[in-house]
Design a protein around this motif. Structure first.
Motif, PDB file in Angstrom:
ATOM      1  N   MET A  61      -8.824   8.641  14.204  1.00 53.90           N
ATOM      2  CA  MET A  61      -9.083  10.077  14.358  1.00 53.90           C
ATOM      3  C   MET A  61      -7.965  10.882  13.699  1.00 53.90           C
ATOM      4  SD  MET A  61     -11.952  10.748  15.747  1.00 53.90           S
ATOM      5  CE  MET A  61     -11.662  12.498  15.938  1.00 53.90           C
ATOM      6  N   PRO A  62      -8.330  11.760  12.755  1.00 60.76           N
ATOM      7  CA  PRO A  62      -7.309  12.551  12.072  1.00 60.76           C
ATOM      8  C   PRO A  62      -6.663  13.597  12.978  1.00 60.76           C
ATOM      9  CG  PRO A  62      -9.522  13.126  11.301  1.00 60.76           C
ATOM     10  CD  PRO A  62      -9.671  11.989  12.256  1.00 60.76           C
ATOM     11  N   ARG A  63      -5.385  13.815  12.761  1.00 58.46           N
ATOM     12  CA  ARG A  63      -4.649  14.829  13.520  1.00 58.46           C
ATOM     13  C   ARG A  63      -5.229  16.221  13.304  1.00 58.46           C
ATOM     14  NH1 ARG A  63       1.105  14.126  11.537  1.00 58.46           N
ATOM     15  NH2 ARG A  63       1.387  16.046  12.689  1.00 58.46           N
ATOM     16  N   GLY A  64      -5.794  16.448  12.120  1.00 54.37           N
ATOM     17  CA  GLY A  64      -6.393  17.750  11.827  1.00 54.37           C
ATOM     18  C   GLY A  64      -7.523  18.098  12.777  1.00 54.37           C
ATOM     19  N   THR A  65      -8.266  17.103  13.232  1.00 57.52           N
ATOM     20  CA  THR A  65      -9.343  17.338  14.199  1.00 57.52           C
ATOM     21  C   THR A  65      -8.770  17.867  15.507  1.00 57.52           C
ATOM     22  OG1 THR A  65     -10.642  15.564  13.215  1.00 57.52           O
ATOM     23  CG2 THR A  65     -11.284  16.278  15.417  1.00 57.52           C
ATOM     24  N   PHE A  66      -7.648  17.300  15.943  1.00 56.63           N
ATOM     25  CA  PHE A  66      -7.049  17.741  17.198  1.00 56.63           C
ATOM     26  C   PHE A  66      -6.348  19.089  17.043  1.00 56.63           C
ATOM     27  CE2 PHE A  66      -7.619  13.184  17.629  1.00 56.63           C
ATOM     28  CZ  PHE A  66      -8.439  13.191  18.739  1.00 56.63           C
ATOM     29  N   LYS A  67      -5.864  19.392  15.835  1.00 57.90           N
ATOM     30  CA  LYS A  67      -5.342  20.737  15.580  1.00 57.90           C
ATOM     31  C   LYS A  67      -6.473  21.743  15.732  1.00 57.90           C
ATOM     32  CE  LYS A  67      -3.023  23.692  12.178  1.00 57.90           C
ATOM     33  NZ  LYS A  67      -2.955  24.740  13.175  1.00 57.90           N
ATOM     34  N   LEU A  68      -7.632  21.436  15.156  1.00 57.71           N
ATOM     35  CA  LEU A  68      -8.789  22.314  15.292  1.00 57.71           C
ATOM     36  C   LEU A  68      -9.187  22.463  16.757  1.00 57.71           C
ATOM     37  CD1 LEU A  68     -11.126  23.975  14.119  1.00 57.71           C
ATOM     38  CD2 LEU A  68     -12.374  21.826  13.804  1.00 57.71           C
ATOM     39  N   LEU A  69      -9.192  21.369  17.493  1.00 58.80           N
ATOM     40  CA  LEU A  69      -9.521  21.406  18.912  1.00 58.80           C
ATOM     41  C   LEU A  69      -8.602  22.374  19.649  1.00 58.80           C
ATOM     42  CD1 LEU A  69     -10.150  18.362  21.203  1.00 58.80           C
ATOM     43  CD2 LEU A  69      -8.552  20.115  21.862  1.00 58.80           C
ATOM     44  N   TRP A  70      -7.294  22.209  19.491  1.00 57.40           N
ATOM     45  CA  TRP A  70      -6.350  23.057  20.210  1.00 57.40           C
ATOM     46  C   TRP A  70      -6.389  24.504  19.713  1.00 57.40           C
ATOM     47  CZ3 TRP A  70      -4.754  22.170  24.798  1.00 57.40           C
ATOM     48  CH2 TRP A  70      -4.649  20.863  25.259  1.00 57.40           C
TER      49      TRP A  70
END
Length: 179
Positions: A61-70
């Motif tokens: 899972m890319p970190r960018g996905t979790f940046k978008l989530l937060w």
């Protein structure tokens, strides 16, 4: 501290009527998990409560996905997304996640609710190459810029498809798999 788990190529699948539910505090520390979460991820409740929710983050899972989530949650909006999670034994499972801010009676943020269910296979197959490209970008970026750079790619991809992230996530969930 997140335990070091070596991923293995074994997928665990939720049944169509199973839902994984968890709650966190505003910083992402787990405050509640249901039995489906524990049995799917392979952790007892005691190993999850008080830990960062990213204890189940799969390295695919890319970190960018979790940046978008937060970023989405910070705007007090719901987040929908397809997420590959890591089990305690190294197996993995995919979910269609809905994460919602939770407020008390005075409007103060208490944390987040997350409800996850079995995703459609075609949605996973759509997201895998996008996530792989995001990870490739992150590996070529310095640590500070990795998440932002992969998120920029995702936004460019969405623009080329003439859609938004929430619209893509929900449309993948509503579309039947093409034969």
């Amino acid at each position: 501290m997140k335990p070091k788990i070596t991923p293995i190529d074994h997928e665990v699948s939720l049944s169509d009527n199973e839902f994984i539910v968890s709650k966190t505090d505003p910083k992402g520390l787990v405050t509640y998990v249901n039995r489906t979460f524990m049995s799917t991820a392979g952790y007892p409740e005691s190993a999850l409560l008080g830990k960062q929710h990213n204890i189940i983050r799969h390295p695919d899972m890319p970190r960018g996905t979790f940046k978008l989530l937060w970023d989405t949650l910070q705007k007090e909006e719901e987040f929908f997304g397809y997420v590959k999670n890591l089990c305690k034994d190294g197996s993995y499972y995919w979910v269609f996640a809905n994460i919602t801010p939770d407020y008390d009676a005075k409007g103060q943020l208490r944390g987040y609710y997350s409800v996850r269910r079995k995703p459609l296979r075609h949605a996973i197959n759509t997201m895998i190459p996008i996530y792989q490209k995001m990870l490739e970008i992150e590996k070529k970026s310095n640590t500070k810029d990795a998440a932002a750079n992969s998120l920029a790619y995702l936004n460019e991809k969405l623009a080329s498809l003439n859609t938004t992230y929430p619209h893509l996530m929900l449309s993948l969930n509503d579309t039947e798999e093409q034969a």
